[in-house]
Design an enzyme around this catalytic site. Sequence first.
Site, PDB file in Angstrom:
ATOM      1  N   LYS A   1      17.165 -28.657   4.116  1.00 31.58           N
ATOM      2  CA  LYS A   1      16.975 -29.480   2.922  1.00 31.58           C
ATOM      3  C   LYS A   1      17.174 -28.627   1.674  1.00 31.58           C
ATOM      4  CE  LYS A   1      12.048 -28.566   3.458  1.00 31.58           C
ATOM      5  NZ  LYS A   1      10.799 -29.060   4.046  1.00 31.58           N
TER       6      LYS A   1
ATOM      7  N   ARG B   1       1.282 -36.880   3.026  1.00 34.94           N
ATOM      8  CA  ARG B   1       2.521 -37.011   2.257  1.00 34.94           C
ATOM      9  C   ARG B   1       3.266 -38.228   2.794  1.00 34.94           C
ATOM     10  NH1 ARG B   1       6.675 -31.967   2.066  1.00 34.94           N
ATOM     11  NH2 ARG B   1       7.165 -32.680   4.176  1.00 34.94           N
TER      12      ARG B   1
ATOM     13  N   HIS C   1       3.152 -32.889  10.324  1.00 36.95           N
ATOM     14  CA  HIS C   1       3.405 -31.701   9.502  1.00 36.95           C
ATOM     15  C   HIS C   1       2.077 -31.054   9.125  1.00 36.95           C
ATOM     16  CE1 HIS C   1       5.763 -29.065   7.113  1.00 36.95           C
ATOM     17  NE2 HIS C   1       5.564 -29.628   5.943  1.00 36.95           N
TER      18      HIS C   1
ATOM     19  N   ARG D   1      10.066 -26.898  13.855  1.00 36.17           N
ATOM     20  CA  ARG D   1      10.898 -27.123  12.672  1.00 36.17           C
ATOM     21  C   ARG D   1      10.869 -25.866  11.799  1.00 36.17           C
ATOM     22  NH1 ARG D   1       7.588 -31.460  12.802  1.00 36.17           N
ATOM     23  NH2 ARG D   1       6.563 -30.738  10.902  1.00 36.17           N
TER      24      ARG D   1
ATOM     25  N   TYR E   1      15.483 -14.855 -29.570  1.00 36.53           N
ATOM     26  CA  TYR E   1      14.984 -16.030 -30.297  1.00 36.53           C
ATOM     27  C   TYR E   1      13.525 -15.858 -30.694  1.00 36.53           C
ATOM     28  CZ  TYR E   1      19.033 -18.864 -28.951  1.00 36.53           C
ATOM     29  OH  TYR E   1      20.291 -19.372 -28.794  1.00 36.53           O
TER      30      TYR E   1
ATOM     31  N   CYS F   1      16.983 -16.580 -22.646  1.00 41.28           N
ATOM     32  CA  CYS F   1      17.823 -17.623 -23.244  1.00 41.28           C
ATOM     33  C   CYS F   1      18.397 -18.505 -22.143  1.00 41.28           C
ATOM     34  CB  CYS F   1      18.975 -17.025 -24.035  1.00 41.28           C
ATOM     35  SG  CYS F   1      18.523 -15.710 -25.154  1.00 41.28           S
ATOM     36  N   MET F   2      19.171 -19.513 -22.542  1.00 42.35           N
ATOM     37  CA  MET F   2      19.700 -20.448 -21.558  1.00 42.35           C
ATOM     38  C   MET F   2      20.621 -19.747 -20.546  1.00 42.35           C
ATOM     39  SD  MET F   2      21.916 -23.911 -22.116  1.00 42.35           S
ATOM     40  CE  MET F   2      20.736 -24.748 -23.139  1.00 42.35           C
ATOM     41  N   ASP F   3      21.526 -18.896 -21.054  1.00 44.22           N
ATOM     42  CA  ASP F   3      22.524 -18.278 -20.166  1.00 44.22           C
ATOM     43  C   ASP F   3      22.433 -16.765 -20.107  1.00 44.22           C
ATOM     44  OD1 ASP F   3      23.913 -20.903 -20.071  1.00 44.22           O
ATOM     45  OD2 ASP F   3      24.238 -20.406 -22.182  1.00 44.22           O
TER      46      ASP F   3
HETATM   47  C1  LIG Z   1      10.071 -28.283   4.841  1.00 44.36           C
HETATM   48  C2  LIG Z   1       9.490 -28.749   6.087  1.00 44.36           C
HETATM   49  C3  LIG Z   1       9.343 -27.888   7.185  1.00 44.36           C
HETATM   50  C4  LIG Z   1       9.642 -26.415   7.121  1.00 44.36           C
HETATM   51  O1  LIG Z   1       8.593 -25.774   6.440  1.00 44.36           O
HETATM   52  P1  LIG Z   1       8.588 -24.195   6.177  1.00 44.36           P
HETATM   53  O2  LIG Z   1       7.291 -23.908   5.593  1.00 44.36           O
HETATM   54  O3  LIG Z   1       9.707 -23.950   5.242  1.00 44.36           O
HETATM   55  O4  LIG Z   1       8.820 -23.576   7.490  1.00 44.36           O
HETATM   56  C5  LIG Z   1       8.920 -28.416   8.381  1.00 44.36           C
HETATM   57  N1  LIG Z   1       8.617 -29.726   8.485  1.00 44.36           N
HETATM   58  C6  LIG Z   1       8.702 -30.575   7.455  1.00 44.36           C
HETATM   59  C7  LIG Z   1       8.325 -32.003   7.654  1.00 44.36           C
HETATM   60  C8  LIG Z   1       9.137 -30.121   6.211  1.00 44.36           C
HETATM   61  O5  LIG Z   1       9.216 -30.946   5.182  1.00 44.36           O
END
Ligand SMILES: *Cc1c(COP(=O)(O)O)cnc(C)c1O
Length: 815
Positions: free
Chosen positions: A480, A581, A611, A668, A710, A758-760
């Site tokens: 992601k 969540r 999770h 995951r 700035y 600054c920005m850049d």
């Molecule tokens: C992002 C995410 C993970 C991975 O988490 P890490 O802390 O980066 O290992 C696993 N499961 C879900 C649902 C997530 O959103």
Amino acid sequence: MAAHPLRLPAPEAVFSDLLTDSRRQANPETTLFFAIPGERNDGRSFIPELYEKGFRNFVVQYGHGNRLRPNDIPKANVLEVINVVQALQALAEYHRRQFRIPVIAITGSNGKTIVKEWLSELLSPDFSVVKSPQSYNSQIGVPLSVWQMSRRNNIAVFEAGISKPGEMMRLEAIIKPDVGIITNIGTAHDEGFLSREKKTAEKLMLFQNAEYLFYREDGGNDVGRLIEKLKFKGPKLQPWHARQEGADNQGRPRVRLLTEGSAASYILPFADAAGTENILHAIAVAQHFGLKPVDIQRRILMLRNVAMRLAFRKGINNCYIIDDSYNNDLGGLLTALEAMHQKNRSVKEGMTLILSDMYESGGNRDELYKQIARIVRAQGISRFIGIGPGLSRHTVDFGAGSSFYPDTEAFLTDFPNLTFRNELILVKGARVFGFERIASALQEKVHGTRLEIDLNAVAHNLKTYRSLLRPQTRIMVMVKAFAYGSGSYEIANLLQFRRVDYLAVAYADEGVELRRQGITLPIMVMNPAAEAFHQLIQNKLEPDLYNPGIMQAFADYLLALPELNRPKPKIHLEFDTGMHRLGFRSHELELLIDLLKKYADLWEPVSVFSHLAGADEPEHDAFSHAQIEDFYTSAPFLEMALGKPLIKHILNSAGISRFTYAQGDMVRLGIGLYGIEPNPEMEGLLQPVGSLKTTISQIIHIKAGESVGYGRKGKAKKDSAIATIAIGYADGFSRRMSNGKGRVLVNNQTAPVIGTVCMDMTMIDITGIPASEGDEVTVFGAGLPISEMAKSLGTIPYEVLTAISERVKRVFFQE
Ligand SMILES: *Cc1c(COP(=O)(O)O)cnc(C)c1O
């Protein structure tokens, strides 16, 4: 080694190449495939696919071969052996005995590959060197390396690595080195050995029949002491030590190398301790083979610290460049072509090779170029550009689709008239051709700030996590947010090659992009919006249905679709066990079961997950255990209701290392893949993946009391040197780094931000630090961990990584 010919319909078959990995490119007609049995990937299962491609010669393990149905592969020769790996080793051992050339072997905990590369580079103008490709140093890699020895070579350099007792004996028999190098003894693979001494003793077995053994006597590592303590006899010991003798006028260190019976001083191209030690190993052995210090000196100044890395970059007109504008020999060409095929696996682009003459000595040049022409054809290169008088004499051999230039200048002059579009371009040339000018002409022009991604480190981290898990546990990798800022496509492509089981993204768009670029792995979408349902279906993306509302919406959507003969979409189910969540709450379990029963024909549920909210913090361990228990208690109810097992998964990166017992059927993996893990125990095991770098645009000197930037927020307390660097908050270098909060590295020294970001651009105080305009600046990376930057910002590395804007060019490195 007894081999039983299971079936030999074509006994006259000859082969010249060996293959153990079905993903690698090989010529079917000349290759013998060794089907190595493994827990995860069984070599035998790739035989039908290879047969289809034209491969006809296979070695299989006893008891495995009879499961191949002869009718499926009627024309194949199948040899059955007791142990496939040992058969491969025996073949290599036999091959080795056909040669009388000096063989150098390198082992040690770190630096094997780089020492091998550098030593080969030093030797190659005088010798025709055969060396291990990449870091082929295992029980399988070593035989494959040794198999490369040919009549053209007059010296060999191989590396050998071990992780368990007993392994070195076998490597010794295959390599039979005359000269040895032991780089150092660190902690890598300590777990496989009873003690550091046992490990050293095991490593030394490689050299029991060698004539000379080189190692560093002084310094931080214990090799010298251990060798003495073990009373290792056999080879003549060649300890070396070194003394720093100041620096030359460009600040490069001058080092005096003292070996048995010789002393010489060298200017080194870099100052870091590991690089210095590695180069001195290579020099000591190069001297042993009669190279003169003046020649060695000239050659070492041309080495790069990242010698074996191929840089992989985005090029002009949607091209990708693999930049290997640094050495050119046949082995290196094959390695680079292989890297090219690996890259091209999913995106089918045209493949272009820009190649210079080779300056490999020994053998017949004309024969060499003819061989290259054959390779170019066999590898499916669609466009070949040869540069140099040698290649230009062989235009006929290369045939259609090829063009030639006498030198690099001629090519660059013609460059504006050429078009490069949607091509994967390998740029490979001997150093004298200066091919880096070609690579830079082809490269997409963006400002000098870049995020360097070390793909080898990604692979290493994946392997590290895999080693914590049961072999049958699947791995889903979270890619992601542009793969945590690291570049979704390149990371996904690597993961596909490494055969992970699943990818996951947050939103459908991210999945669509991966599909567009040719990623075929299953992809879960964590937060599918109703507007994106058609994209999911079209792109075979699998939604996470996380509450009754979204589940009903997806059902309605599917019901409204015209009846078509299409496969049922796969879905994933999420439980909320405390993260709060997304996910079905425990009181919704019955409703969920009702919905699944009601819509059983619409889709195919494949997994259920939850999770953890605080996996990385010990203070929440009781909570995490409760979440795990809750999850593994509820999930079976779903499986019972559906009458089939689901893939159950709850662990993220920190969960994998801290609650390994709860791995279930899949994990995951997220941030850990990118080398960042809050769990201190993992720190030493993972390798950092990303380095954010920029350059100095300008340096000025100001007087005490003058202001910078700035709002005149930066004030010089004394006369100061101020550098402007090419990164700002629009690149993801937060404005909160202003006024000394943030620090960067300039030539290995820390320089604070002065004034506001600054920005850049940003100004830094480099008073007292030797630096020039154009110098590289590390924002995070080696020497300045991303966690430090996160800390000064009061945030976590996740945010720092994902905040790096898309305008920052991503550059990928791979061995
Ligand atoms: C992002 C995410 C993970 C991975 O988490 P890490 O802390 O980066 O290992 C696993 N499961 C879900 C649902 C997530 O959103």
